[in-house]
Write a protein that holds these residues in place. Structure first.
Motif, PDB file in Angstrom:
ATOM      1  N   UNK A 357      10.573 -13.051   6.707  1.00  0.00           N
ATOM      2  CA  UNK A 357       9.422 -13.673   7.357  1.00  0.00           C
ATOM      3  C   UNK A 357       8.471 -12.587   7.847  1.00  0.00           C
ATOM      4  N   UNK A 358       7.700 -12.046   6.911  1.00  0.00           N
ATOM      5  CA  UNK A 358       6.688 -11.041   7.226  1.00  0.00           C
ATOM      6  C   UNK A 358       5.444 -11.346   6.408  1.00  0.00           C
ATOM      7  N   UNK A 359       4.291 -10.989   6.949  1.00  0.00           N
ATOM      8  CA  UNK A 359       3.069 -11.098   6.155  1.00  0.00           C
ATOM      9  C   UNK A 359       3.040  -9.980   5.117  1.00  0.00           C
ATOM     10  N   UNK A 360       2.410 -10.262   3.976  1.00  0.00           N
ATOM     11  CA  UNK A 360       2.341  -9.258   2.924  1.00  0.00           C
ATOM     12  C   UNK A 360       1.651  -9.796   1.681  1.00  0.00           C
ATOM     13  N   UNK A 361       1.846  -9.107   0.573  1.00  0.00           N
ATOM     14  CA  UNK A 361       1.297  -9.548  -0.705  1.00  0.00           C
ATOM     15  C   UNK A 361       2.195  -9.030  -1.827  1.00  0.00           C
ATOM     16  N   UNK A 362       2.004  -9.553  -3.024  1.00  0.00           N
ATOM     17  CA  UNK A 362       2.779  -9.129  -4.178  1.00  0.00           C
ATOM     18  C   UNK A 362       1.906  -8.577  -5.285  1.00  0.00           C
ATOM     19  N   UNK A 363       2.521  -7.769  -6.136  1.00  0.00           N
ATOM     20  CA  UNK A 363       1.842  -7.210  -7.301  1.00  0.00           C
ATOM     21  C   UNK A 363       2.749  -7.358  -8.520  1.00  0.00           C
ATOM     22  N   UNK A 364       2.191  -7.888  -9.577  1.00  0.00           N
ATOM     23  CA  UNK A 364       2.929  -8.049 -10.832  1.00  0.00           C
ATOM     24  C   UNK A 364       2.215  -7.251 -11.911  1.00  0.00           C
ATOM     25  N   UNK A 365       2.889  -6.234 -12.422  1.00  0.00           N
ATOM     26  CA  UNK A 365       2.350  -5.460 -13.540  1.00  0.00           C
ATOM     27  C   UNK A 365       3.132  -5.812 -14.793  1.00  0.00           C
ATOM     28  N   UNK A 366       2.437  -6.346 -15.774  1.00  0.00           N
ATOM     29  CA  UNK A 366       3.050  -6.655 -17.062  1.00  0.00           C
ATOM     30  C   UNK A 366       2.736  -5.496 -18.000  1.00  0.00           C
ATOM     31  N   UNK A 367       3.768  -4.742 -18.353  1.00  0.00           N
ATOM     32  CA  UNK A 367       3.582  -3.508 -19.095  1.00  0.00           C
ATOM     33  C   UNK A 367       3.466  -3.726 -20.594  1.00  0.00           C
ATOM     34  N   UNK A 368       4.180  -4.703 -21.100  1.00  0.00           N
ATOM     35  CA  UNK A 368       4.147  -4.991 -22.536  1.00  0.00           C
ATOM     36  C   UNK A 368       4.644  -6.409 -22.755  1.00  0.00           C
ATOM     37  N   UNK A 369       4.927  -6.775 -23.988  1.00  0.00           N
ATOM     38  CA  UNK A 369       5.328  -8.148 -24.287  1.00  0.00           C
ATOM     39  C   UNK A 369       6.701  -8.503 -23.760  1.00  0.00           C
ATOM     40  N   UNK A 370       7.490  -7.513 -23.369  1.00  0.00           N
ATOM     41  CA  UNK A 370       8.875  -7.787 -22.989  1.00  0.00           C
ATOM     42  C   UNK A 370       9.221  -7.492 -21.542  1.00  0.00           C
ATOM     43  N   UNK A 371       8.467  -6.624 -20.853  1.00  0.00           N
ATOM     44  CA  UNK A 371       8.874  -6.188 -19.525  1.00  0.00           C
ATOM     45  C   UNK A 371       7.709  -6.207 -18.523  1.00  0.00           C
ATOM     46  N   UNK A 372       8.053  -6.663 -17.319  1.00  0.00           N
ATOM     47  CA  UNK A 372       7.099  -6.679 -16.204  1.00  0.00           C
ATOM     48  C   UNK A 372       7.802  -6.178 -14.949  1.00  0.00           C
ATOM     49  N   UNK A 373       7.026  -5.722 -13.995  1.00  0.00           N
ATOM     50  CA  UNK A 373       7.578  -5.193 -12.749  1.00  0.00           C
ATOM     51  C   UNK A 373       6.901  -5.891 -11.576  1.00  0.00           C
ATOM     52  N   UNK A 374       7.716  -6.492 -10.689  1.00  0.00           N
ATOM     53  CA  UNK A 374       7.221  -7.194  -9.507  1.00  0.00           C
ATOM     54  C   UNK A 374       7.534  -6.380  -8.259  1.00  0.00           C
ATOM     55  N   UNK A 375       6.549  -6.262  -7.368  1.00  0.00           N
ATOM     56  CA  UNK A 375       6.760  -5.592  -6.093  1.00  0.00           C
ATOM     57  C   UNK A 375       6.158  -6.437  -4.978  1.00  0.00           C
ATOM     58  N   UNK A 376       6.820  -6.377  -3.817  1.00  0.00           N
ATOM     59  CA  UNK A 376       6.292  -7.041  -2.621  1.00  0.00           C
ATOM     60  C   UNK A 376       6.065  -6.003  -1.540  1.00  0.00           C
ATOM     61  N   UNK A 377       4.939  -6.152  -0.822  1.00  0.00           N
ATOM     62  CA  UNK A 377       4.503  -5.161   0.154  1.00  0.00           C
ATOM     63  C   UNK A 377       4.261  -5.857   1.488  1.00  0.00           C
ATOM     64  N   UNK A 378       5.021  -5.528   2.504  1.00  0.00           N
ATOM     65  CA  UNK A 378       4.833  -6.141   3.820  1.00  0.00           C
ATOM     66  C   UNK A 378       3.710  -5.444   4.580  1.00  0.00           C
ATOM     67  N   UNK A 379       3.006  -6.206   5.396  1.00  0.00           N
ATOM     68  CA  UNK A 379       1.867  -5.663   6.131  1.00  0.00           C
ATOM     69  C   UNK A 379       2.262  -4.738   7.266  1.00  0.00           C
ATOM     70  N   UNK A 380       3.505  -4.834   7.721  1.00  0.00           N
ATOM     71  CA  UNK A 380       3.943  -3.980   8.828  1.00  0.00           C
ATOM     72  C   UNK A 380       3.882  -2.502   8.463  1.00  0.00           C
TER      73      UNK A 380
END
Length: 403
Positions: A357-380
């Motif tokens: 339970x923290x404020x934040x945002x996410x980022x999804x980088x799709x590198x190619x047709x098979x793989x993507x990387x998800x990250x979440x970043x808290x505002x604290x």
């Protein structure tokens, strides 16, 4: 709550009438068909032409396009003219400089790339709080291509000047990268007994490319960008089996070409999977009707908002861990004035892998047709550091999930 909203109304009304003038403001852009961008802005000057001039060099506008304008009234409030112009065709991965209405300041945006990789900034339930500011500042540190928002924009909740202050708040980001949004409960704005048109402000101010995807409603639509098919569903439009939205979704999914767009993302406001005490069961009707469609189409990732916390799930289907189901993520932690949803259910379900339970945002980088990387970043965290992450494999390439 009533006194707080009244104070906000008075303050923002004063700000609106002080600042909503001849110059363009609340400028935001969105994808609108292949190689096109919709530019939307407001002004109080009814004599402004609905024209956008643009080019690839600062101050040099080799191209121009014309559009229209609209306005709306709501319980005594009258919006300024809302201008809407679609420009293009545009080159991919290119900076464009533009101005609205043949005068005023110059703005700049960058078009998404033609090929992978592509990065999405994703967050729901923004509102207009100090946490919203922190979220937007963190996102501004990100080299993202498209912003995705699964409902919960201004939190105007019938106080229409808050739509204007929200438009000005997000303009520094929304005028530089396309913002693709769908509605949440705070966009409904119906009032008991009083006859009001639901979503009247949302539909007037945040027009999305629904017609291009065969949808009959601005509340749900789809679009393609850089090898990704993105579906924005409407949690507050009829969504039961055989509803218009259900039939549109069925047709939309059946038309996806996984060679051209190997990834499928789905966004909506009310989560189908949720181990937080807040909003339990509210997405059950849509889930019962639509989850089999998403499963059959091998949808890769589902993003939701509404719950003001972050939660990442494993791949799941029909309330059970399933390697061929969609990976669900709740990202309703943008900065809601209602605060965080701090009460998680205990014990934590097996299909819930990370929750906070923290404020934040996410980022999804799709590198190619098979793989993507998800990250979440808290505002604290002062900087946009990674607090949670996972690599995601594309389901359509999984040998374990063949039909």
């Amino acid at each position: 709550m009533g006194a707080a909203f009244l104070l906000a109304f008075l303050l923002t009304t004063a700000a609106v009438y002080a600042c909503l003038c001849a110059g363009p403001e609340q400028v935001h852009i969105s994808l609108s068909g292949q190689n096109q961008m919709r530019v939307t802005w407001l002004t109080n000057d009814t004599g402004v032409l609905s024209i956008v001039e643009y080019g690839t060099l600062p101050g040099v506008y080799n191209y121009s396009a014309k559009g229209g304008n609209t306005s709306y009234s709501y319980l005594g409030y009258k919006s300024g003219p809302i201008y809407d112009v679609t420009i293009g065709p545009l080159d991919a991965n290119t900076n464009y400089y533009y101005r609205c209405g043949t005068s005023g300041p110059e703005y700049k945006f960058k078009t998404p790339p033609l090929q992978f990789p592509i990065t999405f900034a994703i967050v729901g339930d923004l509102g207009q709080t100090k946490w919203t500011n922190s979220t937007l500042q963190h996102i501004q540190q990100t080299n993202y291509d498209v912003f995705l928002l699964p409902g919960g924009l201004s939190y105007a909740d019938t106080q229409q000047p808050l739509w204007d202050s929200f438009g000005k708040l997000v303009e520094p980001l929304a005028s530089t990268r396309p913002w693709m949004v769908t509605e949440g409960n705070h966009e409904t704005e119906t009032v008991p007994i009083v006859v009001t048109e639901p979503f009247i402000a949302y539909n007037a101010r945040w027009q999305m490319p629904f017609e291009q995807s065969g949808s009959s409603s601005n509340l749900y639509y789809s679009f393609d960008v850089t090898g990704v098919h993105i579906i924005m569903l409407g949690s507050y439009a009829r969504n039961g089996k055989y509803s218009d939205q259900y039939e549109w979704l069925q047709a939309d999914l059946s038309s996806v070409n996984r060679t051209r767009t190997p990834w499928i993302l789905v966004l909506f406001h009310t989560p189908w999977y949720n181990s937080n005490a807040a909003h339990q069961g509210e997405g059950d009707e849509a889930k019962k009707a639509m989850e089999p469609l998403l499963y059959a189409a091998k949808v890769d990732v589902v993003f939701a908002g509404h719950v003001h916390a972050y939660e990442r799930f494993t791949r799941v289907y029909m309330d059970a861990i399933n390697p061929c189901g969609a990976l669900h993520i709740t990202i309703g932690d943008g900065g809601s004035p209602e605060g965080l949803s701090t009460q998680f259910l205990d014990p934590q379900p097996q299909w819930s892998l990370f929750r906070e339970a923290s404020f934040g945002h996410g980022e999804l980088t799709i590198y190619n047709a098979t793989h993507a990387h998800w990250t979440w970043h808290r505002n604290d965290d002062n900087n946009s550091v990674i607090a949670d992450e996972v690599w995601i494999n594309n389901l359509s390439f999984s040998s374990n999930c063949t039909k």
